[in-house]
Design a protein around this motif. Structure first.
Motif, short mmCIF file in Angstrom:
data_model
loop_
_atom_site.label_atom_id
_atom_site.label_comp_id
_atom_site.label_asym_id
_atom_site.label_seq_id
_atom_site.Cartn_x
_atom_site.Cartn_y
_atom_site.Cartn_z
N ILE A 92 23.95 15.59 27.98
CA ILE A 92 23.54 14.73 29.11
C ILE A 92 23.29 13.33 28.55
CG2 ILE A 92 21.81 14.30 30.87
CD1 ILE A 92 21.33 17.26 31.02
N LYS A 97 21.40 10.30 28.17
CA LYS A 97 19.98 9.98 28.43
C LYS A 97 19.83 8.73 29.29
CE LYS A 97 18.73 9.84 24.17
NZ LYS A 97 17.85 9.67 22.98
N ARG A 151 12.83 10.74 29.68
CA ARG A 151 13.81 10.37 28.65
C ARG A 151 13.64 11.26 27.41
NH1 ARG A 151 17.16 6.17 27.69
NH2 ARG A 151 17.61 5.66 25.48
N GLY A 176 20.78 9.64 32.91
CA GLY A 176 19.74 10.50 33.49
C GLY A 176 18.45 9.74 33.76
N THR A 177 18.11 8.89 32.79
CA THR A 177 16.88 8.11 32.99
C THR A 177 17.03 7.17 34.18
OG1 THR A 177 16.41 8.19 30.60
CG2 THR A 177 15.29 6.48 31.90
N GLU A 229 19.73 17.82 23.87
CA GLU A 229 20.94 17.67 23.08
C GLU A 229 21.07 18.76 22.00
OE1 GLU A 229 21.22 13.76 21.54
OE2 GLU A 229 21.54 12.83 23.51
N LEU A 256 15.13 14.65 28.21
CA LEU A 256 16.59 14.65 28.15
C LEU A 256 17.09 14.61 26.69
CD1 LEU A 256 17.47 12.22 31.09
CD2 LEU A 256 17.64 14.73 31.04
#
Length: 461
Positions: A416, A418, A403, A421-422, A410, A406
């Motif tokens: 993306i 977060k 996390r 993605g996490t 930015e 990600l």
């Protein structure tokens, strides 16, 4: 004249060292000794009348060499050729008397002979001709001291008064030997001079027969006393065996009432002490008891060889020896059998107690193993719980790192989400952590199994 022997049709000297060796073979080192053994103690040739003094002494291992040197000193003193080394018998004339020396397994005998006279029997024993200082220094413990006299056939037969004077008034035992060719009188007791006395009346035996008879009578008296050496130890040991027998019976009875392991261990220690005591008794007496049986058999054999005539209602030598000697030999045999039986019973009782102790120890070990098994299961569950928590914790930290990674993208312009993605990384991180944890666990277990197999293969048992 030289002795001769026959060899392939030719007569050659029997003891000629120049004779050809017809046996070019490898000879046993004891071969000559084996041939010599049958002739080591030949029957003596003795003419009547004769006076004999006979001694038998028990020897220890230390006394054997001293006794041999003592005999050599007597030979040197009288100018006689001494015996060769390692001889077991010796016969030589020393002026007015002869000496016969024989070494047996545990004792040695000295026999001193000289021609008899017409004086009263036992009035001048042959032993009185020996040097007093030499007699006092003979090694060993004296068991047999005997004066034996043979009266010639031409001499008048002794009447009751004369026999009473010869044997100091003691009660006599007599026997007609060799089918009536000789008569023996003896009290088979010690007399005032500290020795026993035997009187033989020759009724027509030649010198060879007389020598054989004298030898059998001397052996009879010697083996009789040697056999009785085991009687007193047997009588002393019998009450102690009775007490040990009762103790063993009480211990076996008490064994059925014992419950605790410590009580059984205490009984086992008592049995071990008792077994050691029995082994000590066996070491001190069994060889003596075995010798008693061997000597007893020899006495019975010599009695048969004397060929005593049946005296009807009168007391014979065979009856006398059977009545007095057989109980002693039977006592030794009985005590020896009781000793062996007690040793076997103690061994069986010890095995029984050890079996009970082993069973209780196995029961305790079984309980300990069950407890250890329960503990192992609890530890396994706790380990699995800790393992699950570890996977969760490691996965949490791994997801947190992703996390953060990600979030760092930015500012670089990489848009993306977060959270998405996490969420996508969670199953991969958890799966990877789970796989790595189980992989490490499998490697550790394989290493332990390899070390265990290696140690078992190197165990000599």
């Amino acid at each position: 004249m030289h002795a001769v022997c026959y060899q392939e049709g030719f007569i050659v000297p029997a003891n000629n060292s120049s004779a050809p060796n017809i046996l070019p073979l490898q000879l046993h080192p004891a071969r000559e000794a084996l041939y010599h053994e049958l002739h080591a103690r030949p029957f003596p040739v003795i003419a009547s009348p004769v006076r004999i003094s006979h001694l038998a002494l028990l020897l220890t291992d230390e006394d054997r060499e001293r006794d041999f040197q003592h005999l050599r000193h007597l030979c040197i003193r009288y100018g006689v050729n001494p015996p060769a080394d390692h001889e077991t018998s010796f016969h030589q004339r020393f002026g007015e008397f002869e000496v016969r020396w024989e070494r047996h397994l545990e004792f040695v005998t000295y026999t001193f002979l000289r021609p008899g006279t017409n004086s009263l029997p036992f009035s001048h024993p042959t032993l009185s001709m020996l040097p007093t200082d030499w007699l006092q220094e003979i090694p060993g413990q004296l068991v047999v001291a005997l004066h034996l006299e043979v009266v010639s056939p031409e001499a008048e037969q002794l009447d009751r008064e004369a026999l009473a004077e010869c044997f100091e008034g003691q009660r006599l035992v007599s026997g007609r030997l060799l089918e009536g060719s000789a008569t023996l009188w003896s009290a088979f007791r010690l007399h005032g001079d500290g020795a026993g006395r035997i009187l033989l009346q020759n009724h027509g035996l030649n010198d060879n027969q007389t020598g054989r008879l004298i030898l059998r009578v001397l052996e009879l008296e010697t083996y009789r006393l040697m056999a009785l050496l085991g009687a007193q130890p047997a009588r002393d040991l019998a009450p102690e065996l009775g007490r040990l027998d009762q103790r063993l019976a009480d211990m076996i009875t008490h064994l059925s009432d014992t419950e605790g392991l410590e009580e059984e261990r205490q009984l086992l220690r008592q049995l071990t002490t008792m077994a050691a005591q029995i082994e000590r008794y066996r070491a001190n007496t069994m060889s003596r008891f075995a010798a008693t049986q061997a000597y007893y058999q020899l006495v019975m054999k010599r009695l048969e060889e004397l060929k005593e005539l049946d005296a009807g209602p009168n007391f014979t030598l065979a009856a006398f020896f059977s009545r007095r000697l057989t109980p002693a030999a039977s006592t030794c045999e009985s005590v020896g059998s009781r000793l062996e039986d007690l040793a076997r019973r103690i061994e069986r009782a010890g095995d029984l107690i050890r079996t009970r102790v082993d069973l209780k120890l196995e029961e305790q070990n079984r309980g300990l193993l069950a407890s250890m098994n329960r503990r192992s299961k609890v530890q396994l569950r706790m380990q699995e719980t800790v393992e699950g928590l570890s996977i969760a914790a490691i996965s949490y930290y791994g997801i947190s790192l992703i996390r953060y990674l990600l979030g760092a993208l930015e500012p670089l312009g990489i848009d993306i989400n977060k959270d998405v993605g996490t969420a996508i990384a969670v199953p991969f991180v958890v799966g990877t952590v789970w796989w790595l944890t189980h992989r490490i666990k499998k490697i550790i277990l394989q290493d332990e199994q390899t070390e265990t197999a290696s140690s078992e293969s190197q165990d000599p048992r």
